[in-house]
Design a protein around this motif. Structure first.
Motif, PDB file in Angstrom:
ATOM      1  N   LEU A 275      -4.567  10.735  -7.121  1.00  0.00           N
ATOM      2  CA  LEU A 275      -3.419  11.253  -7.861  1.00  0.00           C
ATOM      3  C   LEU A 275      -2.131  11.275  -7.044  1.00  0.00           C
ATOM      4  CD1 LEU A 275      -2.428  12.398 -10.520  1.00  0.00           C
ATOM      5  CD2 LEU A 275      -3.096  14.679  -9.725  1.00  0.00           C
ATOM      6  N   PRO A 276      -2.124  11.732  -5.778  1.00  0.00           N
ATOM      7  CA  PRO A 276      -0.867  11.680  -5.005  1.00  0.00           C
ATOM      8  C   PRO A 276      -0.314  10.274  -4.850  1.00  0.00           C
ATOM      9  CG  PRO A 276      -2.409  13.157  -3.948  1.00  0.00           C
ATOM     10  CD  PRO A 276      -3.160  12.460  -5.031  1.00  0.00           C
ATOM     11  N   SER A 277      -1.175   9.281  -4.663  1.00  0.00           N
ATOM     12  CA  SER A 277      -0.675   7.910  -4.536  1.00  0.00           C
ATOM     13  C   SER A 277      -0.063   7.420  -5.845  1.00  0.00           C
ATOM     14  CB  SER A 277      -1.820   6.993  -4.101  1.00  0.00           C
ATOM     15  OG  SER A 277      -2.834   6.952  -5.094  1.00  0.00           O
ATOM     16  N   ILE A 278      -0.649   7.807  -6.969  1.00  0.00           N
ATOM     17  CA  ILE A 278      -0.071   7.414  -8.263  1.00  0.00           C
ATOM     18  C   ILE A 278       1.292   8.057  -8.468  1.00  0.00           C
ATOM     19  CG2 ILE A 278      -0.403   7.550 -10.762  1.00  0.00           C
ATOM     20  CD1 ILE A 278      -3.393   7.361 -10.301  1.00  0.00           C
ATOM     21  N   LEU A 279       1.416   9.326  -8.104  1.00  0.00           N
ATOM     22  CA  LEU A 279       2.701  10.020  -8.267  1.00  0.00           C
ATOM     23  C   LEU A 279       3.782   9.420  -7.377  1.00  0.00           C
ATOM     24  CD1 LEU A 279       1.474  13.727  -8.475  1.00  0.00           C
ATOM     25  CD2 LEU A 279       2.126  12.201 -10.345  1.00  0.00           C
ATOM     26  N   ILE A 280       3.436   9.014  -6.177  1.00  0.00           N
ATOM     27  CA  ILE A 280       4.425   8.392  -5.287  1.00  0.00           C
ATOM     28  C   ILE A 280       4.896   7.059  -5.857  1.00  0.00           C
ATOM     29  CG2 ILE A 280       4.731   7.344  -3.006  1.00  0.00           C
ATOM     30  CD1 ILE A 280       2.981   9.534  -1.861  1.00  0.00           C
ATOM     31  N   LEU A 306       7.815   7.029   4.116  1.00  0.00           N
ATOM     32  CA  LEU A 306       7.377   7.919   5.194  1.00  0.00           C
ATOM     33  C   LEU A 306       6.412   8.981   4.673  1.00  0.00           C
ATOM     34  CD1 LEU A 306      10.752   8.399   7.124  1.00  0.00           C
ATOM     35  CD2 LEU A 306       8.844   6.893   7.700  1.00  0.00           C
ATOM     36  N   SER A 307       6.657   9.487   3.469  1.00  0.00           N
ATOM     37  CA  SER A 307       5.746  10.486   2.891  1.00  0.00           C
ATOM     38  C   SER A 307       4.364   9.896   2.649  1.00  0.00           C
ATOM     39  CB  SER A 307       6.326  11.014   1.579  1.00  0.00           C
ATOM     40  OG  SER A 307       7.577  11.628   1.797  1.00  0.00           O
ATOM     41  N   PHE A 308       4.306   8.657   2.186  1.00  0.00           N
ATOM     42  CA  PHE A 308       3.014   8.029   1.927  1.00  0.00           C
ATOM     43  C   PHE A 308       2.255   7.772   3.225  1.00  0.00           C
ATOM     44  CE2 PHE A 308       0.198   4.503   0.757  1.00  0.00           C
ATOM     45  CZ  PHE A 308      -0.387   5.036  -0.377  1.00  0.00           C
ATOM     46  N   ILE A 309       2.982   7.338   4.266  1.00  0.00           N
ATOM     47  CA  ILE A 309       2.323   7.122   5.563  1.00  0.00           C
ATOM     48  C   ILE A 309       1.800   8.440   6.119  1.00  0.00           C
ATOM     49  CG2 ILE A 309       2.698   6.389   7.942  1.00  0.00           C
ATOM     50  CD1 ILE A 309       4.697   4.352   6.886  1.00  0.00           C
ATOM     51  N   LYS A 331      -8.241  -0.615  -0.473  1.00  0.00           N
ATOM     52  CA  LYS A 331      -7.342  -1.668  -0.955  1.00  0.00           C
ATOM     53  C   LYS A 331      -6.227  -1.077  -1.808  1.00  0.00           C
ATOM     54  CE  LYS A 331     -11.100  -5.055  -0.978  1.00  0.00           C
ATOM     55  NZ  LYS A 331     -12.100  -4.131  -0.437  1.00  0.00           N
ATOM     56  N   HIS A 332      -6.538  -0.011  -2.527  1.00  0.00           N
ATOM     57  CA  HIS A 332      -5.516   0.654  -3.346  1.00  0.00           C
ATOM     58  C   HIS A 332      -4.408   1.232  -2.471  1.00  0.00           C
ATOM     59  CE1 HIS A 332      -3.642   3.342  -6.230  1.00  0.00           C
ATOM     60  NE2 HIS A 332      -3.930   4.362  -5.450  1.00  0.00           N
ATOM     61  N   PHE A 333      -4.779   1.914  -1.415  1.00  0.00           N
ATOM     62  CA  PHE A 333      -3.766   2.485  -0.520  1.00  0.00           C
ATOM     63  C   PHE A 333      -2.964   1.385   0.163  1.00  0.00           C
ATOM     64  CE2 PHE A 333      -6.527   6.460  -0.152  1.00  0.00           C
ATOM     65  CZ  PHE A 333      -5.772   7.123  -1.109  1.00  0.00           C
ATOM     66  N   CYS A 334      -3.618   0.311   0.527  1.00  0.00           N
ATOM     67  CA  CYS A 334      -2.904  -0.814   1.145  1.00  0.00           C
ATOM     68  C   CYS A 334      -1.890  -1.410   0.175  1.00  0.00           C
ATOM     69  CB  CYS A 334      -3.915  -1.860   1.600  1.00  0.00           C
ATOM     70  SG  CYS A 334      -3.178  -3.285   2.416  1.00  0.00           S
ATOM     71  N   PHE A 335      -2.280  -1.583  -1.077  1.00  0.00           N
ATOM     72  CA  PHE A 335      -1.361  -2.121  -2.076  1.00  0.00           C
ATOM     73  C   PHE A 335      -0.179  -1.186  -2.290  1.00  0.00           C
ATOM     74  CE2 PHE A 335       0.039  -2.144  -6.502  1.00  0.00           C
ATOM     75  CZ  PHE A 335       0.437  -3.471  -6.640  1.00  0.00           C
ATOM     76  N   CYS A 336      -0.453   0.115  -2.379  1.00  0.00           N
ATOM     77  CA  CYS A 336       0.632   1.074  -2.591  1.00  0.00           C
ATOM     78  C   CYS A 336       1.634   1.046  -1.444  1.00  0.00           C
ATOM     79  CB  CYS A 336       0.054   2.479  -2.750  1.00  0.00           C
ATOM     80  SG  CYS A 336      -0.888   2.722  -4.269  1.00  0.00           S
ATOM     81  N   LEU A 337       1.153   0.970  -0.211  1.00  0.00           N
ATOM     82  CA  LEU A 337       2.063   0.929   0.935  1.00  0.00           C
ATOM     83  C   LEU A 337       2.890  -0.356   0.932  1.00  0.00           C
ATOM     84  CD1 LEU A 337       3.011   2.301   3.516  1.00  0.00           C
ATOM     85  CD2 LEU A 337       1.122   1.194   4.734  1.00  0.00           C
ATOM     86  N   VAL A 338       2.260  -1.479   0.625  1.00  0.00           N
ATOM     87  CA  VAL A 338       2.986  -2.751   0.600  1.00  0.00           C
ATOM     88  C   VAL A 338       4.045  -2.751  -0.494  1.00  0.00           C
ATOM     89  CG1 VAL A 338       2.737  -5.212   0.127  1.00  0.00           C
ATOM     90  CG2 VAL A 338       1.133  -4.082   1.648  1.00  0.00           C
ATOM     91  N   ILE A 339       3.716  -2.254  -1.675  1.00  0.00           N
ATOM     92  CA  ILE A 339       4.662  -2.274  -2.788  1.00  0.00           C
ATOM     93  C   ILE A 339       5.824  -1.332  -2.523  1.00  0.00           C
ATOM     94  CG2 ILE A 339       3.740  -0.458  -4.281  1.00  0.00           C
ATOM     95  CD1 ILE A 339       4.632  -3.988  -5.422  1.00  0.00           C
ATOM     96  N   LEU A 340       5.587  -0.229  -1.828  1.00  0.00           N
ATOM     97  CA  LEU A 340       6.681   0.685  -1.481  1.00  0.00           C
ATOM     98  C   LEU A 340       7.629   0.042  -0.475  1.00  0.00           C
ATOM     99  CD1 LEU A 340       4.833   4.120  -1.183  1.00  0.00           C
ATOM    100  CD2 LEU A 340       6.499   3.466  -2.917  1.00  0.00           C
TER     101      LEU A 340
END
Length: 466
Positions: A275-280, A306-309, A331-340
């Motif tokens: 949920l936190p990754s979706i909200l970010i 920076l908040s996601f890291i 893989k989900h967290f990796c995708f979220c960081l790359v897209i940000l």
């Protein structure tokens, strides 16, 4: 003794008296002779009768000792059984001992998704037969006695795929029946290396095996005869024990294992990780509404990155470990960081385009601006010279008005140029937003498919392949 006197004529009157005297004398002789014989036989016969009478109680005592036990209490019987020192396994003619396990009470203690291990507790009642510890109930009138477990041999169970196993006795004593049947209970704590399938984490479910066996080699040793299996305390943290079954690999009695069905309770991992990754990501989508030229979008996006890291660093211990089936959430967290990061870079480039009208680096753009300024200064200087000449020729009329008009025209041209740059940057920003939103929608569909419609297979019985 009788004496006869006189002649024939004189003897007649005395016949009856003489006869009586002779008979009486003969009786006395007979009695005296029989008395002498009996007196001489007494010393010889009497000892034989004494010996016979003495041997009779001895035989009676011997038969009595053969039918009467030396002790009648349970403690005495237990001491007699302990004195046999039955500390080795029962030796049957077939070289096989059957260890009966009427029931097993199973409990999951913890599931370590980081190191791919889980700990469980087993209560295992045991029953086996040892003919050397049996007794005759007609002699010893007790059906059951209690013996210390340290004085009697007990079977040792082991877990084939266990990383760490401890077995302790459920009690310091055990029960021994008159037919040689022994009843006992052991408690086992075992840590099993199980590569839990975390591919769909936090919506994961999988099976793990606990190979419970005893010593046996070349058809000689011990074999387990299992009964039913039950479970207690189904909920352990984020994992739920759904079912526990007893199976045997290939139908062999020496490859028994408990098949434990585990399912993850996804509420806590979903709320703390997904949920936190979706909200970010949603906040990053909303940042496209901020204008490009006011320098508010870039700081906001940098804060999101920076908040996601920081979020990943804080929750790195909660993330499951790798393995044959790596979790999709990594893989989900990796995708979220790359897209940000890409979204932040896109905003920086468009801000540069809106302000300078070019995508060249700052040094090149500054040199071009300085060149334009020098050209303007040169034009101004030439105009000043022209004005001076006009002043000289036309008596210096309308010079100030011409400068004002020229300055206003130049400002209007710059505003039009700036407006064109902003319109171009906004169009590109809108296109990037549409692409960004499309990518997120496609990603959401793909991640949902792999989370619920795809699976990964793991061979949990690899330890039995021998």
């Amino acid at each position: 003794m009788c004496f006869v006197t006189g002649g024939r004529a004189g003897m007649r009157p005395m016949d009856h008296s003489v006869l009586k005297c002779c008979l009486f004398s003969l009786f006395l002789l007979t009695v005296s002779a029989s008395g002498t014989l009996s007196n001489s036989a007494v010393p010889t016969i009497q000892p034989l009768s004494n010996t016979a009478s003495a041997s009779q109680p001895a035989n009676t005592a011997t038969s009595s000792s053969a039918t009467t036990p030396s002790c009648t209490t349970r403690r005495c019987l237990a001491s007699m059984l302990i004195a046999k020192e039955a500390r080795s396994p029962p030796q049957s003619p077939r070289c096989i001992s059957i260890i009966r396990v009427p029931s097993i009470v199973y409990e999951t203690l913890s599931v370590d998704t980081k190191n791919l291990r889980f700990e469980s507790r087993l209560e295992v009642p045991l029953s086996w037969e040892d003919p050397d510890l049996s007794w005759n109930t007609s002699v010893y009138h007790h059906d059951v006695v209690v013996l210390p477990v340290s004085k009697i041999w007990t079977p040792e169970l082991h877990v084939t795929n266990g990383v760490q196993t401890t077995m302790k006795h459920g009690n310091k004593d055990l029960l021994v029946h008159s037919n040689g049947t022994i009843e006992h209970m052991v408690i086992m704590n075992t840590v099993v290396g199980c590569e839990v399938n975390l591919y769909n984490y936090p919506f994961a479910s999988d099976f793990c095996a606990i190979a419970l066996n005893v010593w046996a080699i070349s058809g000689c040793g011990m074999f387990l005869d299992f009964g039913n299996v039950s479970k207690t305390s189904a909920n352990r943290g984020d994992w739920l024990t759904e079912e526990v079954e007893l199976n045997a690999k290939g139908g062999r009695d020496d490859r028994n294992y408990l098949w434990v069905s585990l399912k993850m309770r996804s509420e806590n991992p979903f709320l703390s990780l997904v949920l936190p990754s979706i909200l970010i990501i949603l906040a990053d989508v909303g940042s496209f509404s901020l204008p490009l030229g006011e320098s508010k979008r870039i700081p906001f996006k940098v804060k999101l990155v920076l908040s996601f890291i920081m979020f990943l660093n804080i929750l790195k211990d909660l993330l499951p470990g790798g393995g044959q089936c790596s979790p999709i959430i990594r893989k989900h967290f990796c995708f979220c960081l790359v897209i940000l990061v890409l979204s932040t870079l896109q905003s920086m480039v468009l801000t540069r385009l809106a302000k300078c009208g070019t995508l060249w680096p700052c040094s090149l753009s500054k040199s071009k601006d300085s060149l334009l300024k020098d050209t303007d200064n040169e034009e101004v200087s030439k105009s000043d010279i022209t004005v001076i000449k006009l002043k000289a020729s036309e008596e210096k009329k309308n010079t100030a008005l011409q400068k004002v008009v020229k300055f206003l025209d130049k400002m209007a041209a710059q505003d039009q140029k700036k407006a064109r740059r902003h319109r171009l940057a906004n169009k590109v920003d809108l296109i990037c937003f549409c692409i960004y939103l499309t990518v997120l929608i496609v990603y959401a569909v793909v991640i949902l498919y792999f989370s619920f419609g795809s699976s990964c297979e793991i061979n949990h019985l690899e330890f039995c392949e021998y």
